[in-house]
Scaffold this motif. Structure first.
Motif, PDB file in Angstrom:
ATOM      1  N   GLY A   1      45.809   1.936  11.332  1.00  0.00           N
ATOM      2  CA  GLY A   1      47.445   1.891  10.841  1.00  0.00           C
ATOM      3  C   GLY A   1      47.727   1.623   9.873  1.00  0.00           C
ATOM      4  N   ILE A   2      49.715   1.713  10.020  1.00  0.00           N
ATOM      5  CA  ILE A   2      50.320   1.851   8.495  1.00  0.00           C
ATOM      6  C   ILE A   2      51.155   1.364   8.817  1.00  0.00           C
ATOM      7  CG2 ILE A   2      50.674   3.729   8.382  1.00  0.00           C
ATOM      8  CD1 ILE A   2      50.115   3.566   5.125  1.00  0.00           C
ATOM      9  N   GLN A   3      52.004   0.464   8.185  1.00  0.00           N
ATOM     10  CA  GLN A   3      53.785  -0.224   8.697  1.00  0.00           C
ATOM     11  C   GLN A   3      53.719   0.667   6.928  1.00  0.00           C
ATOM     12  OE1 GLN A   3      53.844  -4.077   8.724  1.00  0.00           O
ATOM     13  NE2 GLN A   3      52.550  -4.104  10.087  1.00  0.00           N
ATOM     14  N   ILE A   4      55.612   1.516   7.026  1.00  0.00           N
ATOM     15  CA  ILE A   4      56.281   2.048   6.406  1.00  0.00           C
ATOM     16  C   ILE A   4      57.249   0.815   6.771  1.00  0.00           C
ATOM     17  CG2 ILE A   4      57.124   4.169   5.687  1.00  0.00           C
ATOM     18  CD1 ILE A   4      54.349   4.528   5.983  1.00  0.00           C
ATOM     19  N   GLU A   5      57.721  -0.003   4.781  1.00  0.00           N
ATOM     20  CA  GLU A   5      58.748  -0.159   4.868  1.00  0.00           C
ATOM     21  C   GLU A   5      60.148   0.537   4.611  1.00  0.00           C
ATOM     22  OE1 GLU A   5      60.095  -2.167   0.963  1.00  0.00           O
ATOM     23  OE2 GLU A   5      59.025  -3.493   1.735  1.00  0.00           O
ATOM     24  N   ASN A   6      60.937  -0.211   5.052  1.00  0.00           N
ATOM     25  CA  ASN A   6      62.885   0.810   5.117  1.00  0.00           C
ATOM     26  C   ASN A   6      62.739   2.422   5.173  1.00  0.00           C
ATOM     27  OD1 ASN A   6      64.479  -1.708   4.016  1.00  0.00           O
ATOM     28  ND2 ASN A   6      63.279  -1.138   2.163  1.00  0.00           N
ATOM     29  N   ALA A   7      61.964   3.022   6.735  1.00  0.00           N
ATOM     30  CA  ALA A   7      61.417   3.816   7.044  1.00  0.00           C
ATOM     31  C   ALA A   7      62.570   5.384   6.929  1.00  0.00           C
ATOM     32  CB  ALA A   7      60.683   4.381   8.852  1.00  0.00           C
ATOM     33  N   GLU A   8      64.438   4.824   7.101  1.00  0.00           N
ATOM     34  CA  GLU A   8      65.061   5.730   7.156  1.00  0.00           C
ATOM     35  C   GLU A   8      65.408   5.985   5.723  1.00  0.00           C
ATOM     36  OE1 GLU A   8      66.733   1.977   5.493  1.00  0.00           O
ATOM     37  OE2 GLU A   8      65.158   2.293   6.920  1.00  0.00           O
TER      38      GLU A   8
END
Length: 419
Positions: A386-393
């Protein structure tokens, strides 16, 4: 918008994804279309960079007595190409600016070259950096020299306006040339609309051209955008197969070397008759380390580094000096973010060295540094953790539909609060 990509295997083992036109080709052709308005374009990129380039070119009032200001935000290609374009718009005066990061990205080499050709460009704030004040005029000179190891966008910016110079352009490149495929791309596109060019012994010549015949040019899809799908297939199970459109086997894009590089990761590429490619995972390679010289395709370095880390393979990547002046210092950004996940990595001014190791940590938040490629390069790791992406936009800069396309093949994701 922050995204949490849940750990999951691709649900759809056989998928089809349509990718819009190459940003590199689109931006070159948009500039040529501004110079020769009877050119028609199809399959253009829907990226932020191309959108801002097109809107800027369409909004120019020629001629005008007032000083117009144009903000191209983070669009580096637009900054370089429009600097050259505005320099030859006789009688017009503009201020060309961008984001705070854009105002930290050097442009002096291009400005100096244009001024040597007769342009009138000055700096509004810091010497060597945007914003620029550009007074459009007829450029009287036709010969100029540049260091050969600079960003190819400086070189292409000059080549694209060369047909409109009274005597064309003779450009001498001094030293070892960086990103030859991108220079060749510009020259081939010029040739395709009837402009005579030559490239021999580090000297590029472009003949003047008053007008071109009416024609329609179809932009090939973006190989840089395809790189993330190569990474996804490499990190997937044997049998995973994704078809991408629209691609040519004899591509102008340097990043098309992906098809060869990803063989090392068990990915086979088949070029189909309908201008699609099918990429499939055919085997699990047991490599311990790979070594690539990427001076002709630096934009895929992030993807390759993350792929290697996800597979537990070490890598030594060279020819990356241009990455330090992109949307962020991409080498330092890779070092910081991969280290968060447990990687052992070192970087120099032009190389990256990753030791073979295993992913150690789940649900780490990856910072993207306002850099679209950071977000997309790390996303395939969700096949492992699992991974989180900051400011994905931020992906909208080059590939606005990226997250929706991931959902199509079975990636699961949840929005997270940006606070």
């Amino acid at each position: 918008m922050n995204l949490h990509l849940l750990k999951s295997k691709i649900v759809n083992l056989k998928s089809e994804i349509s990718i819009t036109g190459s940003k590199s080709e689109t931006n070159r052709l948009l500039l040529l279309q501004a110079i020769f308005p009877n050119l028609q374009l199809e399959n253009t990129s829907n990226s932020d960079d191309s959108d801002i380039m097109q809107k800027t070119l369409q909004s120019i009032q020629l001629p005008t007595s007032s000083i117009e200001q144009f903000d191209i935000h983070h669009a580096g290609t637009a900054m370089r190409f429009l600097t050259a374009y505005f320099a030859i718009q006789e009688g017009n005066e503009v201020i060309l600016t961008g984001s705070s990061r854009m105002q930290e990205r050097p442009i002096q080499i291009l400005v100096d070259a244009l001024n040597q050709l007769g342009a009138d460009i000055s700096y509004q704030n810091n010497e060597g950096f945007p914003p620029l004040k550009i007074k459009g005029k007829k450029l009287s000179q036709s010969k100029v020299s540049l260091p050969a190891n600079i960003s190819s966008q400086y070189i292409s910016a000059l080549l694209l306006i060369a047909p409109k110079l009274e005597n064309g352009l003779e450009l001498t490149l001094e030293g070892e040339i960086t990103s030859i495929p991108y220079i060749n791309m510009t020259l081939v596109l010029l040739q395709s609309i009837g402009v005579d060019t030559s490239f021999e012994n580090n000297i590029i010549k472009v003949a003047p051209k008053r007008e071109v015949t009416t024609q329609t040019l179809v932009v090939e899809s973006d190989w840089s955008s395809a790189s993330y799908w190569f990474s996804i297939v490499a990190l997937s199970e044997i049998g995973t197969e994704i078809t991408l459109s629209s691609y040519k086997e004899n591509s102008l894009q340097g990043d098309s070397v992906l098809a060869e590089i990803y063989k090392d990761f068990g990915v086979e590429t088949v070029f189909n008759e309908n201008n699609t490619i099918t990429i499939s995972k055919t085997k699990n390679n047991k490599l311990s380390i790979v070594n690539y010289q990427l001076n002709n395709c630096p934009d895929i370095a992030q993807t390759i580094a993350v792929t290697c880390f996800g597979l537990g393979i070490g890598c030594d990547l060279f020819g990356l000096h241009t990455l330090k002046i992109k949307e962020t210092d991409r080498l330092e950004a890779l070092k910081v973010e991969l280290t968060k996940l447990g990687a052992e990595i070192t970087v120099t001014n032009d190389s990256l060295h990753l030791k073979a190791s295993q992913l150690l940590y789940e649900n780490i938040c990856i910072a993207t540094y306002q850099d679209h490629r950071m977000a997309m390069a790390f996303a395939p790791l969700a096949l492992k953790v699992g991974i989180q992406i900051e400011n994905a936009e931020v992906v909208s800069k080059s590939y606005p539909s990226f997250w929706e396309d991931l959902k199509k093949v079975g990636f699961e994701m949840q929005p997270l609060s940006s606070n």
